[in-house]
Write an enzyme that holds these catalytic residues in place. Structure first.
Site, PDB file in Angstrom:
ATOM      1  N   HIS A 166      -3.487  -5.124   2.137  1.00 43.25           N
ATOM      2  CA  HIS A 166      -2.772  -5.511   3.369  1.00 43.25           C
ATOM      3  C   HIS A 166      -2.999  -6.988   3.697  1.00 43.25           C
ATOM      4  O   HIS A 166      -3.932  -7.312   4.441  1.00 43.25           O
ATOM      5  CB  HIS A 166      -3.316  -4.698   4.550  1.00 43.25           C
ATOM      6  CG  HIS A 166      -2.913  -3.267   4.573  1.00 43.25           C
ATOM      7  ND1 HIS A 166      -1.952  -2.781   5.420  1.00 43.25           N
ATOM      8  CD2 HIS A 166      -3.349  -2.218   3.859  1.00 43.25           C
ATOM      9  CE1 HIS A 166      -1.813  -1.476   5.230  1.00 43.25           C
ATOM     10  NE2 HIS A 166      -2.656  -1.107   4.289  1.00 43.25           N
ATOM     11  N   GLU A 208      -1.234  -8.743   5.708  1.00 46.45           N
ATOM     12  CA  GLU A 208      -0.767  -9.022   7.078  1.00 46.45           C
ATOM     13  C   GLU A 208      -1.892  -8.909   8.102  1.00 46.45           C
ATOM     14  O   GLU A 208      -1.728  -9.338   9.242  1.00 46.45           O
ATOM     15  CB  GLU A 208       0.407  -8.093   7.438  1.00 46.45           C
ATOM     16  CG  GLU A 208       0.057  -6.652   7.772  1.00 46.45           C
ATOM     17  CD  GLU A 208      -0.203  -5.773   6.555  1.00 46.45           C
ATOM     18  OE1 GLU A 208      -0.356  -6.302   5.446  1.00 46.45           O
ATOM     19  OE2 GLU A 208      -0.292  -4.541   6.736  1.00 46.45           O
ATOM     20  N   CYS A 211       0.832  -1.199   0.000  1.00 50.19           N
ATOM     21  CA  CYS A 211       0.000   0.000   0.000  1.00 50.19           C
ATOM     22  C   CYS A 211       0.882   1.270   0.000  1.00 50.19           C
ATOM     23  O   CYS A 211       1.412   1.633  -1.038  1.00 50.19           O
ATOM     24  CB  CYS A 211      -0.981  -0.066   1.153  1.00 50.19           C
ATOM     25  SG  CYS A 211      -2.364   1.034   0.939  1.00 50.19           S
TER      26      CYS A 211
HETATM   27  N1  GLN Z   1      -3.253   6.410   1.657  1.00 48.36           N
HETATM   28  C1  GLN Z   1      -1.936   6.046   2.089  1.00 48.36           C
HETATM   29  C2  GLN Z   1      -0.864   6.823   1.332  1.00 48.36           C
HETATM   30  O1  GLN Z   1      -1.158   7.500   0.417  1.00 48.36           O
HETATM   31  C3  GLN Z   1      -1.697   4.563   1.945  1.00 48.36           C
HETATM   32  C4  GLN Z   1      -2.638   3.784   2.845  1.00 48.36           C
HETATM   33  C5  GLN Z   1      -2.120   2.454   3.306  1.00 48.36           C
HETATM   34  O2  GLN Z   1      -0.905   2.181   3.317  1.00 48.36           O
HETATM   35  N2  GLN Z   1      -3.021   1.632   3.769  1.00 48.36           N
HETATM   36  O3  GLN Z   1       0.276   6.744   1.667  1.00 48.36           O
END
Ligand code: GLN
Length: 200
Positions: A172, A174, A80
């Site tokens: 995610h 995890e 992410c």
């Molecule tokens: N919205 C976050 C970003 O732009 C990422 C969100 C996440 O890692 N769950 O960094």
């Protein structure tokens, strides 16, 4: 490398939940935040969290050069926010990144916090939390000629990609309590097989 040490960048975000997955996949977990700790691990996970906050902390503690040097010789998996840090190009808004994977990503592409959702990837239930969308996989990243692979898509966008020793998931794995997740197993296998690849 039968029992590799996987360093999870521990500046901000979702770090500790990786431990049981990494251990169940037969590797060692280490939370890392200093250049000495970076040099001591075999591979990195850039965890989910807030990419802007991570970038600020990387700059504040002067970690950019040490991370860049380590990323050149070790496998990296971005989750992410970590995917955002690994991309070649970031929008919404534009920001700095390590450019390890030949992808453009749009931050927060599914909308606000309320638009976070679950999805089934590889028969495994995962969470998308303010996730980015991978807009344009193309070309080659810093791993040269290695093939760019899309390992899973969700709502017709790539959500799990890999090129050589670099892997990214926009969700995610995890946070699911079923150890190890298929993505952790894949990454640990990649780390075990990568020593030869990176030295070549
Ligand atoms: N919205 C976050 C970003 O732009 C990422 C969100 C996440 O890692 N769950 O960094």
């Amino acid at each position: 490398m039968s029992h590799p040490v996987i360093g999870v960048l521990a500046l901000q975000g979702c770090v500790e939940p990786h431990r049981p997955h990494i251990e169940a996949a037969g590797a060692e977990f280490a939370a890392v935040k200093t250049p000495q700790q970076f040099d001591a691990v075999d591979a990195f996970i850039l965890p989910g969290g807030e990419s802007t906050t991570m970038l600020k902390l990387i700059d504040m503690y002067g970690l950019w050069d040490s991370l860049t040097r380590n990323f050149k010789t070790k496998p990296v998996w971005g989750i992410c926010a970590g995917t955002i840090l690994m991309a070649q190009h970031v929008t919404n808004p534009q920001q700095k990144s390590f450019g390890l994977l030949p992808i453009s990503v749009q931050r927060n592409a599914y909308g606000r916090q309320l638009d976070s959702h679950h999805g089934m990837i590889d028969n495994y239930l995962v969470s998308f939390i303010r996730a980015p969308v991978i807009l344009s996989p193309s070309g080659v990243g810093i791993s040269g000629e290695a093939e760019f692979e899309i390992l899973a898509t969700h709502e017709s966008a790539p959500v799990w990609v890999r090129q050589g020793p670099y892997m990214a998931t926009t969700f995610h794995p995890e946070l699911t309590q079923d150890f190890p997740s298929p993505m952790h197993r894949t990454f640990v296998d990649l780390v075990r097989g990568s020593a030869a690849q990176l030295v070549a």
